[in-house]
Design an enzyme around this catalytic site. Structure first.
Site, PDB file in Angstrom:
ATOM      1  N   SER A 182      14.932  20.017 -17.190  1.00 35.75           N
ATOM      2  CA  SER A 182      13.748  20.793 -17.891  1.00 35.75           C
ATOM      3  C   SER A 182      13.830  21.776 -18.251  1.00 35.75           C
ATOM      4  O   SER A 182      15.314  22.456 -18.002  1.00 35.75           O
ATOM      5  CB  SER A 182      13.143  21.266 -16.074  1.00 35.75           C
ATOM      6  OG  SER A 182      12.774  22.622 -16.414  1.00 35.75           O
ATOM      7  N   LYS A 197      15.860  20.770 -12.216  1.00 37.20           N
ATOM      8  CA  LYS A 197      15.918  19.385 -12.419  1.00 37.20           C
ATOM      9  C   LYS A 197      16.173  18.723 -13.291  1.00 37.20           C
ATOM     10  O   LYS A 197      17.237  19.152 -13.694  1.00 37.20           O
ATOM     11  CB  LYS A 197      14.425  19.295 -13.465  1.00 37.20           C
ATOM     12  CG  LYS A 197      13.497  20.335 -12.520  1.00 37.20           C
ATOM     13  CD  LYS A 197      13.156  19.346 -11.505  1.00 37.20           C
ATOM     14  CE  LYS A 197      11.736  18.364 -11.710  1.00 37.20           C
ATOM     15  NZ  LYS A 197      10.755  18.204 -12.221  1.00 37.20           N
ATOM     16  N   GLN A 237      -3.941  -7.077 -43.176  1.00 37.69           N
ATOM     17  CA  GLN A 237      -3.193  -6.307 -44.015  1.00 37.69           C
ATOM     18  C   GLN A 237      -2.398  -5.468 -42.465  1.00 37.69           C
ATOM     19  O   GLN A 237      -1.353  -4.749 -42.232  1.00 37.69           O
ATOM     20  CB  GLN A 237      -3.352  -5.807 -44.563  1.00 37.69           C
ATOM     21  CG  GLN A 237      -1.883  -4.713 -44.824  1.00 37.69           C
ATOM     22  CD  GLN A 237      -2.143  -4.094 -46.843  1.00 37.69           C
ATOM     23  OE1 GLN A 237      -2.294  -5.066 -47.283  1.00 37.69           O
ATOM     24  NE2 GLN A 237      -3.255  -3.196 -46.621  1.00 37.69           N
ATOM     25  N   GLU A 287      10.395   7.355 -16.877  1.00 38.55           N
ATOM     26  CA  GLU A 287       9.413   7.390 -17.335  1.00 38.55           C
ATOM     27  C   GLU A 287       8.262   6.588 -18.478  1.00 38.55           C
ATOM     28  O   GLU A 287       7.712   6.765 -18.421  1.00 38.55           O
ATOM     29  CB  GLU A 287       8.737   8.885 -17.496  1.00 38.55           C
ATOM     30  CG  GLU A 287       9.260   9.426 -16.190  1.00 38.55           C
ATOM     31  CD  GLU A 287       8.875  11.144 -15.750  1.00 38.55           C
ATOM     32  OE1 GLU A 287       8.648  11.867 -15.404  1.00 38.55           O
ATOM     33  OE2 GLU A 287       9.939  11.627 -16.323  1.00 38.55           O
ATOM     34  N   HIS A 326       0.669  -1.525   0.123  1.00 42.08           N
ATOM     35  CA  HIS A 326       0.427   0.026  -0.117  1.00 42.08           C
ATOM     36  C   HIS A 326       0.840   1.114   0.415  1.00 42.08           C
ATOM     37  O   HIS A 326       0.708   2.524   0.611  1.00 42.08           O
ATOM     38  CB  HIS A 326      -1.179   0.169   1.070  1.00 42.08           C
ATOM     39  CG  HIS A 326      -1.743  -0.980   1.338  1.00 42.08           C
ATOM     40  ND1 HIS A 326      -2.957  -1.291   1.489  1.00 42.08           N
ATOM     41  CD2 HIS A 326      -1.452  -2.421   2.122  1.00 42.08           C
ATOM     42  CE1 HIS A 326      -2.837  -2.514   1.153  1.00 42.08           C
ATOM     43  NE2 HIS A 326      -2.537  -3.759   1.561  1.00 42.08           N
ATOM     44  N   TYR A 331      -8.882 -15.649 -45.867  1.00 40.44           N
ATOM     45  CA  TYR A 331      -7.984 -14.630 -45.660  1.00 40.44           C
ATOM     46  C   TYR A 331      -8.544 -13.019 -46.168  1.00 40.44           C
ATOM     47  O   TYR A 331      -9.971 -13.090 -46.580  1.00 40.44           O
ATOM     48  CB  TYR A 331      -6.784 -14.354 -46.696  1.00 40.44           C
ATOM     49  CG  TYR A 331      -5.817 -13.116 -46.812  1.00 40.44           C
ATOM     50  CD1 TYR A 331      -5.111 -12.566 -46.147  1.00 40.44           C
ATOM     51  CD2 TYR A 331      -6.573 -11.904 -47.406  1.00 40.44           C
ATOM     52  CE1 TYR A 331      -4.513 -11.498 -46.020  1.00 40.44           C
ATOM     53  CE2 TYR A 331      -5.574 -11.191 -47.895  1.00 40.44           C
ATOM     54  CZ  TYR A 331      -4.751 -10.765 -46.766  1.00 40.44           C
ATOM     55  OH  TYR A 331      -3.707  -9.344 -46.493  1.00 40.44           O
ATOM     56  N   LYS A 354       0.494  -6.183 -39.564  1.00 42.74           N
ATOM     57  CA  LYS A 354       1.725  -5.868 -39.730  1.00 42.74           C
ATOM     58  C   LYS A 354       2.254  -4.650 -38.644  1.00 42.74           C
ATOM     59  O   LYS A 354       2.953  -4.420 -37.719  1.00 42.74           O
ATOM     60  CB  LYS A 354       2.095  -5.880 -40.522  1.00 42.74           C
ATOM     61  CG  LYS A 354       3.111  -6.925 -41.304  1.00 42.74           C
ATOM     62  CD  LYS A 354       2.840  -7.227 -42.767  1.00 42.74           C
ATOM     63  CE  LYS A 354       1.181  -7.244 -43.717  1.00 42.74           C
ATOM     64  NZ  LYS A 354       0.514  -8.392 -43.357  1.00 42.74           N
TER      65      LYS A 354
HETATM   66  N1  ARG Z   1      -0.079  -6.604 -48.500  1.00 42.83           N
HETATM   67  C1  ARG Z   1      -0.883  -7.975 -48.407  1.00 42.83           C
HETATM   68  C2  ARG Z   1      -1.202  -8.421 -46.466  1.00 42.83           C
HETATM   69  O1  ARG Z   1      -0.226  -8.037 -46.164  1.00 42.83           O
HETATM   70  C3  ARG Z   1      -0.522  -9.302 -48.447  1.00 42.83           C
HETATM   71  C4  ARG Z   1      -1.441 -10.375 -49.269  1.00 42.83           C
HETATM   72  C5  ARG Z   1      -2.024  -9.269 -49.853  1.00 42.83           C
HETATM   73  N2  ARG Z   1      -3.330 -10.968 -50.307  1.00 42.83           N
HETATM   74  C6  ARG Z   1      -4.419 -10.647 -51.063  1.00 42.83           C
HETATM   75  N3  ARG Z   1      -5.251 -11.379 -51.810  1.00 42.83           N
HETATM   76  N4  ARG Z   1      -4.311  -8.837 -51.192  1.00 42.83           N
HETATM   77  O2  ARG Z   1      -1.991  -8.781 -45.953  1.00 42.83           O
END
Ligand code: ARG
Length: 466
Positions: free
Chosen positions: A286, A292, A331, A299, A159, A326, A334
């Site tokens: 600062s 400072k 996409q 942080e 605490h 898919y 990523k």
């Molecule tokens: N740029 C696409 C991705 O990152 C690659 C796969 C694309 N596939 C498709 N059928 N358009 O997912």
């Protein structure tokens, strides 16, 4: 309407997409960092196509040479990425086909759907290996700091109130344990990442006689016994992103652990605590207040956990309710994955470097740890040894704390008569409880912050992180 003509439109389409569509749908601006994996995957795929009789030896040689040249150009920064070619896969394939006619055969039995899943797994595998090494170095930095300051005792808190004394090393080793579990999670994630999806095609495999095991083998998708690991369902393989979720989850948790360590360091470096001094190189000034010295690195380590949690939630939200198989939504995976990997690795590295440049103010720690109230529980344990039930002992010591407060003196300055006025079981040896060195020696249980036990744990971790 301004139009462009990307290669994926050949045949079916009368013209290219609108310019703003190309801009909206491209991924080359961020997936180009998969170029190494894309080329490695294509080389393995081409090698397998040759073995399957789908390429001649001469075509294979031309493709491999072409891919190698493209790789060297990209590395040298001389490759021109074209956003109208959408992504890394089409950029590299189009460049290859421009140079090598056989390039037009490279995509045989392959789709960008299994290709992108492959590239991401290859990429993440490397990231995991690097991160595991960096995490071990961070553990080592914690162990080394604990070892350097082995005798230093600080108050442990619950605490945010002073509770019981602990060795600073014990506090630091708590994070070493958390990081050990983080590493286990990352290892388990690595085993599931290390499965080859190539050969799954767009979603339904291929009618061509591909050798998936050979590709897996060539790309190092093998288990501990060297057996190739390939995905067992083509639809799952092209649409699953669990491996990315698992990684982002483990990264977020690691980040949360480091946010707690960072918060400890922020507190400890404040004038109020003054337990540590972080080197100037890991702090900032600062712009207004000349005196400072701010713990900005700590942080930001605390703050970066927020974006890793955000990335995890974004990925889960992306996948929720997505129909098989898919979909272009994928996409969006990523940037979240890349960001979590970049962030967690930078956080781990900076944390280790900062700890390597942190000094402990032993005097302030000693002053804080010598607060006798920290040993009030030891005084209750004394009464338990004299045969008093713990609840009664707890009550008696509570009354003594109140008495000391009323008399305006520390708990260890009460006279024997004052002790006995509350509980008759106190004897002349009672005040010896407040000898901090002896108190630490008495904490002998496994996992306790006792002198011997902490020494043992430090030695264990020193060996494990060597
Ligand atoms: N740029 C696409 C991705 O990152 C690659 C796969 C694309 N596939 C498709 N059928 N358009 O997912």
């Amino acid at each position: 309407m301004k139009q462009t003509t990307p290669v994926s439109r050949s045949g079916r389409f009368a013209g290219g997409p609108a310019a703003d569509v190309a801009e909206f749908t491209e991924s080359i601006s961020f997936d180009r960092r998969l170029w190494r994996q894309d080329i490695a995957g294509s080389m393995a795929h081409a090698t397998m196509l040759r073995q399957a009789g789908l390429l001649t030896q001469r075509e294979l040689r031309a493709i491999l040479r072409g891919l190698d040249a493209i790789g060297r150009e990209i590395k040298a920064g001389k490759f021109t990425w074209q956003s109208e070619l959408e992504d890394v896969h089409m950029n590299i394939e189009a460049a290859l086909t421009r140079r090598v006619p056989a390039g037009a055969k490279l995509h045989t039995g392959r789709s960008r759907n299994d290709q992108v899943a492959l590239d991401m797994r290859l990429w993440l595998r490397d990231q995991l290996v690097e991160l595991l090494g960096e995490t071990r170095l961070l553990q080592r930095a914690l162990v080394q700091l604990g070892e350097r300051e082995q005798g230093v005792i600080i108050p442990g808190y619950t605490h945010m109130q002073r509770a019981q004394p602990v060795y600073l090393a014990h506090h630091l080793l708590a994070y070493v344990e958390m990081l050990a579990r983080d590493s286990q999670r990352l290892q388990e994630c690595l085993a599931r990442v290390n499965v080859c999806p190539l050969g799954s095609g767009a979603l339904a495999g291929s009618t061509l006689p591909l050798n998936r095991e050979l590709v897996a083998d060539l790309l190092g998708f093998v288990d501990a016994r060297g057996c190739p690991q390939v995905t067992q369902n083509s639809m799952d393989a092209v649409s699953d992103r669990d491996f990315a979720v698992e990684f982002c989850s483990s990264a977020a948790l690691l980040g949360v652990h480091l946010s707690r360590l960072a918060e400890d360091l922020v507190l400890w470096s404040s004038t109020e605590f003054n337990f540590i001094r972080i080197a100037d190189a890991y702090t900032t000034g600062s712009s207004l207040m000349p005196q400072k010295k701010n713990p900005d690195v700590a942080e930001l380590i605390r703050g970066k956990s927020g974006r890793m949690i955000g990335n995890l939630v974004a990925l889960l939200t992306l996948l929720k309710g997505l129909p098989m198989t898919y979909n272009r939504d994928l996409q969006e995976d990523k940037e979240r994955l890349f960001d979590s990997a970049d962030t967690v690795r930078a956080t781990v590295r900076l944390c280790a470097a900062m700890l390597d440049h942190t000094q402990v103010n032993r005097e302030s720690c000693r002053a804080a740890a010598s607060d006798p109230a920290l040993l009030a529980t030891d005084l209750a344990d004394y009464l338990v040894r004299k045969g008093l039930p713990f609840r009664q002992a707890h009550h008696a010591v509570g009354a003594l704390v109140a008495l000391a407060e009323r008399l305006g003196k520390p708990l260890d300055q009460l006279s024997l008569a004052e002790l006995r006025s509350v509980e008759g079981k106190f004897a002349a040896d009672a005040l010896r409880v407040f000898d901090l060195g002896q108190a630490m020696a008495r904490r002998e249980l496994t996992g306790a912050p006792g002198t011997r036990e902490v020494g043992k744990q430090l030695a264990r971790w020193k060996k494990l992180t060597a």
